[in-house]
Design an enzyme around this catalytic site. Structure first.
Site, PDB file in Angstrom:
ATOM      1  N   ASN A  70       0.802  -1.225   0.000  1.00 23.23           N
ATOM      2  CA  ASN A  70       0.000   0.000   0.000  1.00 23.23           C
ATOM      3  C   ASN A  70       0.835   1.276   0.000  1.00 23.23           C
ATOM      4  O   ASN A  70       0.329   2.351   0.315  1.00 23.23           O
ATOM      5  CB  ASN A  70      -0.973   0.008   1.193  1.00 23.23           C
ATOM      6  CG  ASN A  70      -0.271  -0.167   2.529  1.00 23.23           C
ATOM      7  OD1 ASN A  70       0.913   0.155   2.666  1.00 23.23           O
ATOM      8  ND2 ASN A  70      -0.986  -0.677   3.511  1.00 23.23           N
ATOM      9  N   GLN A 114      -6.715   2.581  18.012  1.00 18.25           N
ATOM     10  CA  GLN A 114      -7.570   2.410  16.839  1.00 18.25           C
ATOM     11  C   GLN A 114      -8.464   1.195  17.028  1.00 18.25           C
ATOM     12  O   GLN A 114      -7.991   0.185  17.544  1.00 18.25           O
ATOM     13  CB  GLN A 114      -6.716   2.236  15.574  1.00 18.25           C
ATOM     14  CG  GLN A 114      -6.019   3.502  15.159  1.00 18.25           C
ATOM     15  CD  GLN A 114      -5.330   3.399  13.805  1.00 18.25           C
ATOM     16  OE1 GLN A 114      -4.847   4.372  13.286  1.00 18.25           O
ATOM     17  NE2 GLN A 114      -5.282   2.219  13.205  1.00 18.25           N
ATOM     18  N   HIS A 121      -8.250   5.592   9.552  1.00 16.32           N
ATOM     19  CA  HIS A 121      -7.076   4.920   8.983  1.00 16.32           C
ATOM     20  C   HIS A 121      -7.464   4.153   7.720  1.00 16.32           C
ATOM     21  O   HIS A 121      -7.705   2.942   7.741  1.00 16.32           O
ATOM     22  CB  HIS A 121      -6.466   3.970  10.026  1.00 16.32           C
ATOM     23  CG  HIS A 121      -5.078   3.539   9.683  1.00 16.32           C
ATOM     24  ND1 HIS A 121      -4.318   2.746  10.518  1.00 16.32           N
ATOM     25  CD2 HIS A 121      -4.294   3.763   8.595  1.00 16.32           C
ATOM     26  CE1 HIS A 121      -3.140   2.518   9.959  1.00 16.32           C
ATOM     27  NE2 HIS A 121      -3.112   3.113   8.795  1.00 16.32           N
TER      28      HIS A 121
END
Length: 340
Positions: A114, A280, A299
């Site tokens: 990514n 998170q 995110h």
């Protein structure tokens, strides 16, 4: 063999099905591949007691930085059969790698899957801050039309100094994409690039304190590791140029949560953007949600459709090697416990 995948819940199409590849329902498209070979695949978004029950007899765990399972010593102790942990993405700081190795558990991630997606997100958020896009967008949604207010804090990126903290795969791609904006780019990293690489990327090495003092925009592109937690605490934020901007798609914990809020409330920083938080998923009352002059996203920077496809292919490659008893692709391996 039992494989457990902890992934985020999906959105729903008209037929009620999750559309995204990297969801607990679709499990990166791996279900036919694994179940046709007689393996059990469990997809879940739970990170509590339900997950612990599933992990008790699992051999492989698939997790992700975007919906992280914090795999600590206590949890590893309960997963007696676990042999492999795969991060579906890049960044495995949510896994206690030392404990995993002691327990004979290999850890791997899909390196490079990514980096393009995150580099593009970096450039987008830099522009969103410098051009003051969010307040202008909010005016459009609110039915307002105050051009003077919208442009008061809007600037050109050209001729600004951009400081990159970290110049790995993501930092380098960010630099290449910023090069066309005619900015001056400084970088700080533990390992300096060669003169040829610096010329290609359009960057100049600087000590961290010098980079912080000289940069109009700072972009964090380094992993969360020993020495980088709260690297941008109260003192370093105060050392940034008044009116400068900070972008952080690396890890939320690299920036001190409360010190950042103070720097924005005081007006010392002109803005902050990023899409990584700590913890998170971020709770509803996380102070970064309501601090002024921010352009935060959840995110999601590294989970474009294309990134999900690359991640799925990498996870399948890792699982294929593990199931066949073959060595894992070396460039994906973080902890090799195969000899334990």
């Amino acid at each position: 063999m039992k494989i457990v995948a902890v992934l985020f819940p999906g959105s729903r199409a008209d037929d009620g099905r999750s559309q995204e590849l990297a969801t607990a329902e679709n499990v990166l498209g791996l279900r036919p591949f694994l179940e046709d070979q007689g393996h059990e695949l469990v997809g879940t978004s739970d990170t509590g007691a339900e997950l612990d029950a599933e992990l008790s007899d699992a051999e492989v765990l698939i997790t992700t930085p975007f919906w992280p399972l914090y795999l600590d010593e206590k949890r590893i102790e309960k997963a007696k059969k676990l042999k492999l942990v795969v991060t579906a993405g890049v960044g495995s700081d949510h896994i206690d790698e030392d404990t995993a190795e002691r327990h004979g558990i290999s850890v791997a991630e899909v390196t490079g899957s990514n980096v393009v997606s995150v580099a593009e997100h970096n450039v987008m958020q830099i522009l969103a801050l410098v051009r003051n896009m969010i307040p202008a967008y909010q005016q459009a949604v609110q039915g307002r039309w105050d051009v003077a207010e919208a442009v008061r804090d809007a600037h050109d990126l050209e001729n600004k100094t951009v400081g990159l903290v970290g110049l790995g795969a993501i930092g380098a791609r960010t630099a290449l994409r910023l090069k066309g904006f005619d900015v001056r780019m400084l970088y700080y990293a533990n390992h300096r690039r060669s003169p040829a690489e610096e010329a290609t990327l359009g960057v100049k090495y600087a000590r961290l304190d010098d980079l912080v003092a000289e940069s109009d925009v700072i972009c964090l592109a380094l992993p969360l590791m020993e020495g980088s937690k709260a690297l941008f605490g109260r003192d370093r934020l105060a050392a940034m140029k008044p009116g400068s901007w900070l972008v952080n798609t690396a890890r939320g914990a690299i920036v001190d949560t409360d010190a950042l809020v103070e720097a924005l409330n005081s007006g010392h920083l002109a803005g902050y953007a990023g899409d990584t938080w700590y913890p998170q998923p971020a709770p509803a009352d996380h102070p970064w949600r309501t601090m002024p002059r921010h352009a935060m996203t959840i995110h999601c920077s590294g989970m474009t459709v294309e990134a999900q496809e690359r991640i799925a292919a990498g996870v399948k490659e890792l699982l294929s090697a593990h199931l066949a008893g073959e060595p894992l692709p070396a460039d994906y391996v973080l902890v090799d416990a195969s000899s334990h």
